[in-house]
Design an enzyme around this catalytic site. Sequence first.
Site, PDB file in Angstrom:
ATOM      1  N   GLN A  96      82.422 -13.260  -4.591  1.00  0.00           N
ATOM      2  CA  GLN A  96      83.583 -14.137  -4.702  1.00  0.00           C
ATOM      3  C   GLN A  96      84.555 -13.636  -5.750  1.00  0.00           C
ATOM      4  O   GLN A  96      84.233 -12.791  -6.585  1.00  0.00           O
ATOM      5  CB  GLN A  96      83.124 -15.555  -5.058  1.00  0.00           C
ATOM      6  CG  GLN A  96      82.298 -15.639  -6.336  1.00  0.00           C
ATOM      7  CD  GLN A  96      81.686 -17.020  -6.528  1.00  0.00           C
ATOM      8  OE1 GLN A  96      82.162 -17.804  -7.346  1.00  0.00           O
ATOM      9  NE2 GLN A  96      80.627 -17.311  -5.785  1.00  0.00           N
ATOM     10  N   HIS A  98      88.140 -15.271  -8.202  1.00  0.00           N
ATOM     11  CA  HIS A  98      88.866 -16.456  -8.644  1.00  0.00           C
ATOM     12  C   HIS A  98      90.322 -16.085  -8.918  1.00  0.00           C
ATOM     13  O   HIS A  98      90.603 -14.970  -9.373  1.00  0.00           O
ATOM     14  CB  HIS A  98      88.234 -17.037  -9.916  1.00  0.00           C
ATOM     15  CG  HIS A  98      86.770 -17.285  -9.789  1.00  0.00           C
ATOM     16  ND1 HIS A  98      86.243 -18.142  -8.847  1.00  0.00           N
ATOM     17  CD2 HIS A  98      85.702 -16.776 -10.467  1.00  0.00           C
ATOM     18  CE1 HIS A  98      84.922 -18.165  -8.966  1.00  0.00           C
ATOM     19  NE2 HIS A  98      84.571 -17.344  -9.928  1.00  0.00           N
ATOM     20  N   GLU A 133      85.152 -16.965 -16.186  1.00  0.00           N
ATOM     21  CA  GLU A 133      83.791 -17.390 -16.509  1.00  0.00           C
ATOM     22  C   GLU A 133      83.043 -16.300 -17.258  1.00  0.00           C
ATOM     23  O   GLU A 133      83.440 -15.122 -17.252  1.00  0.00           O
ATOM     24  CB  GLU A 133      83.032 -17.782 -15.239  1.00  0.00           C
ATOM     25  CG  GLU A 133      82.941 -16.720 -14.186  1.00  0.00           C
ATOM     26  CD  GLU A 133      82.362 -17.243 -12.870  1.00  0.00           C
ATOM     27  OE1 GLU A 133      81.453 -16.590 -12.328  1.00  0.00           O
ATOM     28  OE2 GLU A 133      82.823 -18.291 -12.381  1.00  0.00           O
ATOM     29  N   HIS A 255      82.638 -10.462  -7.638  1.00  0.00           N
ATOM     30  CA  HIS A 255      81.357 -10.489  -8.340  1.00  0.00           C
ATOM     31  C   HIS A 255      80.364 -11.349  -7.580  1.00  0.00           C
ATOM     32  O   HIS A 255      80.740 -12.168  -6.733  1.00  0.00           O
ATOM     33  CB  HIS A 255      81.529 -11.024  -9.760  1.00  0.00           C
ATOM     34  CG  HIS A 255      82.056 -12.433  -9.816  1.00  0.00           C
ATOM     35  ND1 HIS A 255      83.401 -12.730  -9.731  1.00  0.00           N
ATOM     36  CD2 HIS A 255      81.425 -13.635  -9.924  1.00  0.00           C
ATOM     37  CE1 HIS A 255      83.577 -14.035  -9.802  1.00  0.00           C
ATOM     38  NE2 HIS A 255      82.381 -14.618  -9.911  1.00  0.00           N
ATOM     39  N   ARG A 274      85.816 -16.518  -1.234  1.00  0.00           N
ATOM     40  CA  ARG A 274      84.593 -15.760  -0.940  1.00  0.00           C
ATOM     41  C   ARG A 274      84.889 -14.583  -0.018  1.00  0.00           C
ATOM     42  O   ARG A 274      85.782 -14.649   0.817  1.00  0.00           O
ATOM     43  CB  ARG A 274      83.554 -16.689  -0.319  1.00  0.00           C
ATOM     44  CG  ARG A 274      83.109 -17.793  -1.271  1.00  0.00           C
ATOM     45  CD  ARG A 274      82.190 -18.805  -0.600  1.00  0.00           C
ATOM     46  NE  ARG A 274      81.729 -19.797  -1.565  1.00  0.00           N
ATOM     47  CZ  ARG A 274      82.416 -20.890  -1.896  1.00  0.00           C
ATOM     48  NH1 ARG A 274      83.580 -21.127  -1.313  1.00  0.00           N
ATOM     49  NH2 ARG A 274      81.942 -21.736  -2.793  1.00  0.00           N
TER      50      ARG A 274
END
Length: 387
Positions: A96, A98, A133, A255, A274
């Site tokens: 996926q 972001h 993240e 990642h 995704r």
Amino acid sequence: MDRLQNTVRPYAWGSATAIPHLTGTEPTGEPQAELWMGAHPGAPSLVDRGTGPRSLADLIAADPDRELGPAVAARFGPQLPFLLKLLAADAPLSVQVHPDSDQAAAGYADEERRGVPRTAPERNYKDPHHKPELICALTPFEGLCGFRDPAEAADTLAALDLDSLKPYVDLLHAHPEEAALREVLTAVLTADRDEMAATVTEAAAASARLGGPHATYADLARHYPGDPGVLAAMLLNQVSLQPGEALYLGAGVPHAYLSGLGVEIMAASDNVLRCGLTPKHIDVPELLRIVRFDPATPAVLRPEASPDGEEVYDTPVHDFRLSRYVLAPGAPVRDLTLPTPQILLSAEGSPTVGNLPLGPGQSVFVPAGEPVELRGPGTVFRATALT
């Protein structure tokens, strides 16, 4: 400060034993993938200030200046800007990416304007925020992160010696590198599904025969038979973290987590695009717009120690800051008071926060400006925000 009552998320990829082993509780037999700590509306932590359990999200919304501090409330609004988790992977998560802040805001506004329900499976943007993240390993931890050098990816594919992969090998030897990676990922994700499933099956069998690093791809195919994400994974770096090491994942970086137990912190967003290893919706055009195709070796982070013993994982965002204290028996008391909100998570030992003893996996929320002291022995992770 408040002891947190946290929710376990039972996603299918989760380990049935890792979180129970850490917390000293009996396994239920079901997967326990993530333990959420924070005020995310999907599973906000509960606190009890003498009148019964109440959602931390509701407490913050009722008085954001008190709970978050004026500076955090002014910057991020009446919500905790980060979500802290224990993450326990026993099977691969999806590959996926972001979006960055501008992409998220534009994508969210577009889907709102077009009336796409926020609960629709084809919805890409659940909110207008980015989702950087950080994962910090508590056990040996395996993952995929960022694009490899195209020549290395070509060697990985060529070693399988399959006619169906030779066009991708040729493309990966082309220049410029970013265009080559884009063309191969596009071709993999837009190929005929039946033909791609057959190619993945052949590639998985060849990977199993070769073993070594290729064994990872055979394992991915075992969990996701025929999924084009198996070939997408061959374009990415394999990363191994040892306990205490961390990996920061910025916008546009593809990642996937594969296995292990770690402490994860992220901006409080649900925006995920995704590109494989999932039965969920894949929006290929939007994904290709968001992905950054620049190859790079992932930077494994190790904490930087400050004079008071705080070990900080340095990241380029304000939504969160993760650090840890590793306190031996008899270590000096640490003053952890901050003008920003904190979640303190015990990962090992028997530390005490204020007058609250914490076992492994237990956590507390500390409102902004509230005096707080930490005593060992133990390892405690500290999550907060920057202003």
